[in-house]
Design a protein around this motif. Sequence first.
Motif, PDB file in Angstrom:
ATOM      1  N   LYS A  69       0.807  -1.207   0.000  1.00  0.00           N
ATOM      2  CA  LYS A  69       0.000   0.000   0.000  1.00  0.00           C
ATOM      3  C   LYS A  69       0.851   1.273   0.000  1.00  0.00           C
ATOM      4  CE  LYS A  69      -4.041  -2.038   2.280  1.00  0.00           C
ATOM      5  NZ  LYS A  69      -4.962  -1.948   3.447  1.00  0.00           N
ATOM      6  N   LYS A  70       1.995   1.227   0.662  1.00  0.00           N
ATOM      7  CA  LYS A  70       2.842   2.420   0.711  1.00  0.00           C
ATOM      8  C   LYS A  70       3.367   2.784  -0.673  1.00  0.00           C
ATOM      9  CE  LYS A  70       4.380   2.067   5.511  1.00  0.00           C
ATOM     10  NZ  LYS A  70       5.558   1.990   6.431  1.00  0.00           N
ATOM     11  N   ILE A  71       3.791   1.780  -1.427  1.00  0.00           N
ATOM     12  CA  ILE A  71       4.302   2.036  -2.783  1.00  0.00           C
ATOM     13  C   ILE A  71       3.180   2.542  -3.687  1.00  0.00           C
ATOM     14  CG2 ILE A  71       5.298   0.961  -4.835  1.00  0.00           C
ATOM     15  CD1 ILE A  71       6.865  -0.885  -3.015  1.00  0.00           C
ATOM     16  N   VAL A  72       1.997   1.921  -3.572  1.00  0.00           N
ATOM     17  CA  VAL A  72       0.844   2.359  -4.387  1.00  0.00           C
ATOM     18  C   VAL A  72       0.469   3.793  -4.057  1.00  0.00           C
ATOM     19  CG1 VAL A  72      -1.599   1.950  -4.835  1.00  0.00           C
ATOM     20  CG2 VAL A  72      -0.021   0.011  -4.705  1.00  0.00           C
ATOM     21  N   SER A  73       0.430   4.124  -2.760  1.00  0.00           N
ATOM     22  CA  SER A  73       0.069   5.470  -2.337  1.00  0.00           C
ATOM     23  C   SER A  73       1.100   6.493  -2.815  1.00  0.00           C
ATOM     24  CB  SER A  73      -0.046   5.507  -0.814  1.00  0.00           C
ATOM     25  OG  SER A  73      -0.311   6.820  -0.372  1.00  0.00           O
TER      26      SER A  73
END
Length: 446
Positions: free
Chosen positions: A61-65
Amino acid sequence: MSFNLSDLFDRIDTLRVAFYRQYVFAILYFKRKIYKPVKNYQYRKNFYILIFWIGKKISCKKIVSFAARQIYNLKNVGNHILIKYFFRELFLYFLVCFAFFFVVFFVNQILLLAETVLKKRVPLGSVLLLIWYSLPAVIAQSAPFATLVGFLMCLGRLVTDNEFLIFRASGQRYSLILAIVLSAGAAIALFSFIMNDYFLPLGNLKFNKMRNEIIASNPAIELESKSIKRLNDATLILGDVKKNKVSDLVIFDTKEKNKQRVIISKESGVKKSKDDGVLMKLTMNKPLVLSFENSNKLTYDVLESDSMSLNVFEESIMEKKYEIEPREMTSWDLGKEIKKRKKDPNIEKRKLNSYILEYNRKFSMPFGSIFFALLALPLALIFGRKDGLTLGLIFGILISVLYWAASILGQMFGIRSGYNGFWMMWTPNFVLGATGILLYLRLRRK
């Protein structure tokens, strides 16, 4: 086989150093070979899309965000690039058209000066100062018309080259382009207002002062060949004027009530007077003076002499101003003067209306650039599909001529007929604005 602990630590330390070197090398390689092209907008966009796809695959999720946030920021960067491109193109065409109108109005000013000043052999320095003082009026007049023609030509070219189609296909709205065009028009209007409100009154004051000084140093400037010169209480009919010589001079003197004098001289000389308040002295050779009463013209007196001198006072030719004219005031000073005059019960309505008209003119002409910009966008989109550059030039000049004529008529009706100065000055702008809004709403419906 014996195990040496110190050798193990030495090998670990060697591997650590080698790994650190490889890490530094990889970072430098990435910055030089990969990050540099990624600075480009399209490369950066594709790079963050790839990061977003990898984040989705590994469910991080951090990379996507992070990738989504960077892609959103890049969209704003794209808008910023579009805004800069539009401003650059609009101001480029504005400057070209401004130069065109500046030359037109400047040449017109030179021709006006040529009729009254240049042909009288006025010193070059004084002529250059007169031209310099008239520049604010030329600039203030040129800016609004250059806005219309320049914006129409620029937007017409963008429509013809299908650049508007590309902007629309990329998801850009008409409202963004309209905001850019109106912002550019507002910037030009602010510049024109400063010229019109501060530098133009200052230029008018300096121009009139210099002109009076030129007349005082060379009174013959006011005398033109084969012309009629009206003074306060006399009328001069002139023959040929060569330097300081005047032929076939006829003077109608009406200074005294119910009496009139007619003075005729074949040859006369013009001299500068040293007396205070006297502009020039007319020395007439062998004049003939005819004097009679208006009530009984059958009875008259005739006087002949070898020579006669006539003093022409400064106040009869030069504008002896005991108060500043509206064109020589700033909008702030003019507004205070209008409030002061409204409180005077004996003020002439036509005189008051001339002040109100000039006050509104100081705003309507420069801020006409905003109304021109509002009209230019929808007009270019409608008529610019084929050869928008040429059509923009034609429509721009045509509308400029109509606007100029409407402004002149508004001033004439306001001053001579006493019509409301606000409506006389702002009606052309309101017509342009209403037309622009209607055309823009028509585009939005498509």
